[in-house]
Design an enzyme around this catalytic site. Structure first.
Site, PDB file in Angstrom:
ATOM      1  N   ALA A 104      -3.373   1.466   2.713  1.00 14.33           N
ATOM      2  CA  ALA A 104      -3.410   1.892   4.301  1.00 14.33           C
ATOM      3  C   ALA A 104      -2.900   3.250   4.350  1.00 14.33           C
ATOM      4  O   ALA A 104      -3.121   3.781   5.203  1.00 14.33           O
ATOM      5  CB  ALA A 104      -2.628   0.895   5.045  1.00 14.33           C
ATOM      6  N   ASN A 184       5.579  -2.570  12.473  1.00 11.89           N
ATOM      7  CA  ASN A 184       5.983  -3.145  11.239  1.00 11.89           C
ATOM      8  C   ASN A 184       7.389  -3.586  11.162  1.00 11.89           C
ATOM      9  O   ASN A 184       7.987  -4.227  10.518  1.00 11.89           O
ATOM     10  CB  ASN A 184       5.609  -2.343  10.303  1.00 11.89           C
ATOM     11  CG  ASN A 184       6.062  -0.990  10.303  1.00 11.89           C
ATOM     12  OD1 ASN A 184       5.605  -0.077  11.092  1.00 11.89           O
ATOM     13  ND2 ASN A 184       7.140  -0.495   9.324  1.00 11.89           N
ATOM     14  N   SER A 234      -4.839  -2.939   4.856  1.00  8.95           N
ATOM     15  CA  SER A 234      -4.066  -2.919   3.421  1.00  8.95           C
ATOM     16  C   SER A 234      -4.235  -4.234   2.812  1.00  8.95           C
ATOM     17  O   SER A 234      -4.138  -5.238   3.128  1.00  8.95           O
ATOM     18  CB  SER A 234      -2.539  -2.556   3.530  1.00  8.95           C
ATOM     19  OG  SER A 234      -2.006  -2.466   2.359  1.00  8.95           O
ATOM     20  N   GLY A 235      -4.379  -4.105   1.454  1.00 10.68           N
ATOM     21  CA  GLY A 235      -4.697  -5.373   0.624  1.00 10.68           C
ATOM     22  C   GLY A 235      -3.381  -6.325   0.360  1.00 10.68           C
ATOM     23  O   GLY A 235      -3.227  -7.351   0.492  1.00 10.68           O
ATOM     24  N   HIS A 236      -2.231  -5.517   0.154  1.00 10.34           N
ATOM     25  CA  HIS A 236      -1.262  -6.165  -0.351  1.00 10.34           C
ATOM     26  C   HIS A 236      -0.299  -6.912   0.895  1.00 10.34           C
ATOM     27  O   HIS A 236       0.578  -7.569   0.535  1.00 10.34           O
ATOM     28  CB  HIS A 236      -0.163  -5.311  -1.055  1.00 10.34           C
ATOM     29  CG  HIS A 236       0.479  -4.177  -0.392  1.00 10.34           C
ATOM     30  ND1 HIS A 236       1.888  -4.203  -0.353  1.00 10.34           N
ATOM     31  CD2 HIS A 236       0.136  -3.230   0.177  1.00 10.34           C
ATOM     32  CE1 HIS A 236       2.309  -3.189   0.603  1.00 10.34           C
ATOM     33  NE2 HIS A 236       1.183  -2.435   0.709  1.00 10.34           N
ATOM     34  N   THR A 272     -13.341   6.309  -9.025  1.00  5.29           N
ATOM     35  CA  THR A 272     -13.733   5.022  -9.488  1.00  5.29           C
ATOM     36  C   THR A 272     -13.090   3.833  -8.568  1.00  5.29           C
ATOM     37  O   THR A 272     -12.005   3.998  -8.458  1.00  5.29           O
ATOM     38  CB  THR A 272     -13.661   4.932 -10.935  1.00  5.29           C
ATOM     39  OG1 THR A 272     -14.144   6.021 -11.710  1.00  5.29           O
ATOM     40  CG2 THR A 272     -14.077   3.601 -11.574  1.00  5.29           C
ATOM     41  N   CYS A 358       9.760   0.656   4.282  1.00  3.18           N
ATOM     42  CA  CYS A 358       9.170   1.941   4.069  1.00  3.18           C
ATOM     43  C   CYS A 358      10.181   2.982   4.164  1.00  3.18           C
ATOM     44  O   CYS A 358       9.779   4.046   3.999  1.00  3.18           O
ATOM     45  CB  CYS A 358       7.672   2.193   4.748  1.00  3.18           C
ATOM     46  SG  CYS A 358       6.603   0.951   4.357  1.00  3.18           S
TER      47      CYS A 358
HETATM   48  N1  PMP Z   1       0.848   0.952   8.146  1.00  2.00           N
HETATM   49  C1  PMP Z   1       1.924   0.183   8.263  1.00  2.00           C
HETATM   50  C2  PMP Z   1       2.159  -0.511   9.970  1.00  2.00           C
HETATM   51  C3  PMP Z   1       2.552  -0.499   7.309  1.00  2.00           C
HETATM   52  O1  PMP Z   1       3.302  -1.615   7.503  1.00  2.00           O
HETATM   53  C4  PMP Z   1       1.962  -0.147   6.025  1.00  2.00           C
HETATM   54  C5  PMP Z   1       2.854  -0.661   4.863  1.00  2.00           C
HETATM   55  N2  PMP Z   1       4.209  -0.685   4.784  1.00  2.00           N
HETATM   56  C6  PMP Z   1       1.370   0.891   5.748  1.00  2.00           C
HETATM   57  C7  PMP Z   1       0.828   1.632   7.036  1.00  2.00           C
HETATM   58  C8  PMP Z   1       1.086   1.658   4.390  1.00  2.00           C
HETATM   59  O2  PMP Z   1       0.143   0.504   3.671  1.00  2.00           O
HETATM   60  P1  PMP Z   1      -0.037   0.764   2.205  1.00  2.00           P
HETATM   61  O3  PMP Z   1       1.268   0.201   1.522  1.00  2.00           O
HETATM   62  O4  PMP Z   1      -1.057  -0.047   1.872  1.00  2.00           O
HETATM   63  O5  PMP Z   1      -0.142   2.238   2.012  1.00  2.00           O
END
Ligand code: PMP
Length: 414
Positions: A104, A184, A234-236, A272, A358
């Site tokens: 993301a 978040n 986002s995938g994770h 890729t 983050c």
């Molecule tokens: N946006 C939000 C609201 C998030 O919580 C996060 C992940 N902490 C991200 C963006 C970034 O996602 P990614 O780890 O996939 O780069």
């Protein structure tokens, strides 16, 4: 004492000693005696079995490059197509509106910087909020340095952002508006869909972007119901894999390619494809899409139980509003530093985060934007659920927090 004994025992057993510190031995004791309780699902989630299998398959049987025109490449291409279809279905869009990225962060950077690249001279205004993720905030800071007029909508004195506040910030010189779906750090649900609907009606050329990372697979929404031209996920965060994300680009939205090179993703995102992570994300989406409502109901019950149990502990306050998405609950234990509490819980096998993962090492300004006092911000923990969490785990968290308040007080008094 016990740590030193295990350290000695393990180093003796391993001959030269693969363990070189007593703290490593202590970690082994912890792992042995405390089962893991994971309440940090807003930072990342445990990949589901289906995602792990899909990634393993893409690393073994279907290891090819999806761009190769032989059988091995075509097998990989089938997996890529399957994952793209699943993502398109989940967002209610066409498969050629789905673009895989590295996460993301890349989706947000691409959406904001590339969408503005050619329009900013003619339409110099861009609009966002003060509670966005750093991967959005940093892009607006960059646009400002490049000469854009950046309007950042801040929560009012009650910590709320209304659809009207976002709408009012936009005018006919606005190139782009970016507003997240769920915050978040607090679980606060922004009125993004309503604001975007009003903006699109009055300013159809203004590009709308939504960072939907914390709402994807948790809230039932589609690209159309969000009124977004661009959506990042986002995938994770959804029991998939790290290193993959999606940018939805509504057909007709003019946006310059961000990564240049071999022309993958229809020329929009060269490089890729990270097929193991993409296949894992596709499987996670397939698994989670039918259960969005039932999981939301279950996690709502978990949050109600958490709030009830926390009310039995002296001094704990809930930062998140009752209307927040129940997957994320921000709590504060004034008089104790977040880091101290986090370490205390971690030593006992309970994983939470202090504010946002983050903003590691940096003070979060987002909580203060939500009108949470500086004192509370310093003693904030974020408890974030997934549908695998249980009430028994909440009991354990609350018991441990109660013990922490006693023990850490004793330490303070000495
Ligand atoms: N946006 C939000 C609201 C998030 O919580 C996060 C992940 N902490 C991200 C963006 C970034 O996602 P990614 O780890 O996939 O780069």
């Amino acid at each position: 004492m016990a740590g030193a004994y295990v350290y000695k025992f393990l180093t003796a057993k391993s001959g030269k000693g693969t363990l070189d510190t007593p703290s490593l031995a202590l970690n082994i004791i912890r792992k042995k005696f405390y089962s893991l309780i994971y309440f940090d699902n807003a930072a990342t989630t445990k990949p589901c079995d289906e995602a792990v299998k899909a990634a393993a398959n893409a690393l073994t049987a279907a290891f090819g490059n999806p761009s190769s025109r032989h059988r091995v490449g075509m097998d990989a291409e089938i997996l890529l197509r399957q994952a793209r279809d699943r993502l398109a279905m989940s967002l209610g869009c066409a498969e050629d509106e789905i673009f895989f990225t590295s996460g993301a962060t890349e989706s947000n950077n691409t959406a904001i910087l590339s969408a503005c690249e050619n329009k900013i001279k003619r339409l110099p205004r861009v609009v966002t909020t003060t509670v966005e993720h750093p991967s959005v905030k940093a892009c607006f800071d960059k646009l400002e340095k490049l000469g854009a007029e950046v309007v950042r909508v801040a929560p009012d004195e009650n910590g709320d952002i209304t659809d009207k506040m976002i709408f009012d910030a936009v005018n006919d010189r606005t190139c782009l508006v970016s507003c997240m779906l769920v915050n978040n750090e607090t679980g606060y649900v922004l009125p993004t869909a309503k604001a975007f609907a009003m903006i699109k009606r009055k300013y159809p050329d203004c590009i709308t972007h939504c960072d939907a990372v914390q709402g994807f697979m948790k809230l039932p929404f589609k690209a159309k119901t969000l009124f977004a031209d661009l959506i990042s996920v986002s995938g994770h965060k959804i029991h998939g894999a790290k290193g993959v994300g999606v940018l939805f680009i509504k057909k007709g939205t003019k946006i310059a390619p961000f990564m240049l090179g071999g022309g993958q993703e229809k020329g929009f995102r060269s490089g890729t494809e990270n097929l193991p992570a993409i296949a894992a994300m596709g499987e996670a989406v397939k698994l989670l899409t039918p259960t969005i409502d039932s999981r939301l109901q279950y996690v709502t019950e978990l949050r109600e139980y958490l709030v009830e149990k926390l009310s039995e502990i002296d001094g704990i306050e809930i930062n998140s509003k009752p209307s927040a998405l129940p997957y994320v609950t921000s709590i504060a234990m004034p008089n104790f530093k977040s880091e101290t509490l986090l370490n205390y819980l971690s030593d006992r096998g309970i994983c939470v985060s202090s504010g946002s993962a983050c903003s590691k090492g940096k003070k979060s300004t987002v909580l203060q934007e939500f009108r949470i006092s500086a004192e509370k911000t310093d003693s904030t923990l974020r408890v974030s659920f997934c549908a695998e969490n249980t009430k028994a785990e909440i009991d354990e968290l609350c018991k441990t927090l109660k013990r922490a308040s006693g023990e850490l007080c004793t330490i303070k008094r000495k």
